[in-house]
Scaffold this motif. Structure first.
Motif, mmCIF file in Angstrom:
data_model
loop_
_atom_site.group_PDB
_atom_site.id
_atom_site.type_symbol
_atom_site.label_atom_id
_atom_site.label_comp_id
_atom_site.label_asym_id
_atom_site.label_seq_id
_atom_site.Cartn_x
_atom_site.Cartn_y
_atom_site.Cartn_z
ATOM 1 N N ALA A 11 13.053 -2.904 -7.580
ATOM 2 C CA ALA A 11 12.348 -2.838 -6.007
ATOM 3 C C ALA A 11 10.985 -2.776 -6.078
ATOM 4 N N PHE A 12 10.306 -2.516 -7.029
ATOM 5 C CA PHE A 12 8.648 -2.766 -7.200
ATOM 6 C C PHE A 12 8.636 -4.161 -7.748
ATOM 7 N N GLU A 13 9.438 -4.778 -8.635
ATOM 8 C CA GLU A 13 9.285 -6.160 -8.812
ATOM 9 C C GLU A 13 9.189 -6.939 -7.643
ATOM 10 N N VAL A 14 10.366 -6.811 -6.721
ATOM 11 C CA VAL A 14 10.546 -7.692 -5.623
ATOM 12 C C VAL A 14 9.509 -7.423 -4.776
ATOM 13 N N THR A 15 8.854 -6.312 -4.364
ATOM 14 C CA THR A 15 7.692 -6.030 -3.769
ATOM 15 C C THR A 15 6.587 -6.895 -4.311
ATOM 16 N N ALA A 16 6.471 -6.583 -5.619
ATOM 17 C CA ALA A 16 5.299 -7.368 -6.283
ATOM 18 C C ALA A 16 5.448 -9.052 -5.840
ATOM 19 N N THR A 17 6.618 -9.416 -6.009
ATOM 20 C CA THR A 17 6.683 -10.955 -5.872
ATOM 21 C C THR A 17 6.448 -11.334 -4.397
ATOM 22 N N LEU A 18 6.968 -10.610 -3.558
ATOM 23 C CA LEU A 18 6.781 -11.059 -2.035
ATOM 24 C C LEU A 18 5.544 -10.803 -1.734
ATOM 25 N N MET A 20 2.969 -11.351 -3.716
ATOM 26 C CA MET A 20 2.239 -12.728 -4.372
ATOM 27 C C MET A 20 2.155 -13.706 -3.443
ATOM 28 N N ARG A 21 3.480 -13.814 -2.778
ATOM 29 C CA ARG A 21 3.584 -14.987 -1.760
ATOM 30 C C ARG A 21 2.758 -14.624 -0.477
ATOM 31 N N GLY A 22 2.399 -13.433 -0.180
ATOM 32 C CA GLY A 22 1.563 -13.035 1.005
ATOM 33 C C GLY A 22 0.059 -12.931 0.690
ATOM 34 N N SER A 23 -0.252 -12.920 -0.946
ATOM 35 C CA SER A 23 -1.485 -12.834 -1.150
ATOM 36 C C SER A 23 -2.421 -14.290 -0.786
ATOM 37 N N GLU A 24 -1.650 -15.316 -0.689
ATOM 38 C CA GLU A 24 -2.141 -16.601 -0.399
ATOM 39 C C GLU A 24 -2.957 -16.989 -1.500
ATOM 40 N N GLY A 25 -2.593 -17.126 -2.713
ATOM 41 C CA GLY A 25 -3.076 -17.448 -3.905
ATOM 42 C C GLY A 25 -4.184 -16.573 -4.627
ATOM 43 N N PHE A 26 -3.863 -15.336 -4.352
ATOM 44 C CA PHE A 26 -4.767 -14.041 -4.652
ATOM 45 C C PHE A 26 -6.201 -14.158 -3.864
ATOM 46 N N THR A 27 -6.027 -14.561 -2.542
ATOM 47 C CA THR A 27 -7.504 -14.845 -1.777
ATOM 48 C C THR A 27 -7.328 -13.373 -0.851
ATOM 49 N N ARG A 28 -6.213 -12.839 -0.862
ATOM 50 C CA ARG A 28 -6.118 -11.717 0.096
ATOM 51 C C ARG A 28 -6.088 -10.525 -0.824
ATOM 52 N N LEU A 29 -7.141 -9.368 -0.844
ATOM 53 C CA LEU A 29 -7.391 -8.432 -1.786
ATOM 54 C C LEU A 29 -6.104 -7.483 -1.601
ATOM 55 N N GLY A 30 -5.580 -7.020 -0.329
ATOM 56 C CA GLY A 30 -4.534 -6.225 -0.175
ATOM 57 C C GLY A 30 -3.210 -6.410 -0.886
ATOM 58 N N PRO A 31 -2.530 -7.758 -0.615
ATOM 59 C CA PRO A 31 -1.459 -8.112 -1.203
ATOM 60 C C PRO A 31 -1.677 -8.313 -2.817
ATOM 61 N N ALA A 32 -2.798 -8.650 -3.096
ATOM 62 C CA ALA A 32 -3.136 -9.081 -4.699
ATOM 63 C C ALA A 32 -2.955 -7.804 -5.312
ATOM 64 N N ALA A 33 -3.649 -6.528 -4.799
ATOM 65 C CA ALA A 33 -3.473 -5.179 -5.296
ATOM 66 C C ALA A 33 -2.010 -4.772 -5.446
ATOM 67 N N ILE A 34 -1.317 -5.015 -4.295
ATOM 68 C CA ILE A 34 0.219 -4.763 -4.504
ATOM 69 C C ILE A 34 0.839 -5.703 -5.675
ATOM 70 N N VAL A 35 0.575 -6.752 -5.790
ATOM 71 C CA VAL A 35 1.230 -7.517 -6.777
ATOM 72 C C VAL A 35 0.848 -6.724 -8.124
ATOM 73 N N VAL A 36 -0.171 -6.548 -8.595
ATOM 74 C CA VAL A 36 -0.713 -5.821 -9.857
ATOM 75 C C VAL A 36 -0.212 -4.631 -9.917
ATOM 76 N N ALA A 37 0.044 -3.866 -9.017
ATOM 77 C CA ALA A 37 0.282 -2.572 -9.337
ATOM 78 C C ALA A 37 1.999 -2.433 -9.272
ATOM 79 N N GLY A 38 2.310 -3.475 -8.352
ATOM 80 C CA GLY A 38 4.008 -3.297 -8.343
ATOM 81 C C GLY A 38 4.664 -4.016 -9.618
ATOM 82 N N TYR A 39 3.917 -4.708 -10.310
ATOM 83 C CA TYR A 39 4.447 -5.142 -11.685
ATOM 84 C C TYR A 39 4.453 -4.328 -12.677
#
Length: 109
Positions: A11-18, A20-39
């Protein structure tokens, strides 16, 4: 309990992967933080599950269900297309996991 840990890892891996798509190349801080924490959280749960389960079949389950989850999430959240060949690939992945588990199971020992 190890299967609960595995489910949480997935569940956390899928959340992180999705995310990552929403981070728009790590240009959006919120989704990028979810990627790091999720993985990070996913790997911790996976490591805990692997204390009592075999790595090969468990990794197959983790990667297969993660692939299916990311595919479904991409369709639902990002309007990604569903193509027959993509669905066939997902079915083949699930069948491969079933075959791996029939060949050796997932408990250590």
């Amino acid at each position: 309990m190890p299967y609960v840990l595995l489910a949480l890892a997935i569940a956390f891996e899928v959340t992180a992967t999705l995310a990552m798509r929403g981070s728009e190349g790590f240009t959006r801080l919120g989704p990028a933080a979810i990627v790091v924490a999720g993985y990070l959280i996913s790997f911790v749960f996976m490591a805990r599950a692997l204390t009592s389960l075999n790595v090969g079949p468990v990794y197959a389950i983790w990667s297969a269900l993660g692939t299916i989850g990311a595919f479904a999430g991409g369709v639902l959240l990002f309007d990604e297309p569903v193509r027959p060949l993509t669905v066939a690939g997902a079915v083949i992945i699930v069948l491969g996991v079933i075959v791996m588990n029939l060949g050796g199971g997932v408990s250590q020992g």
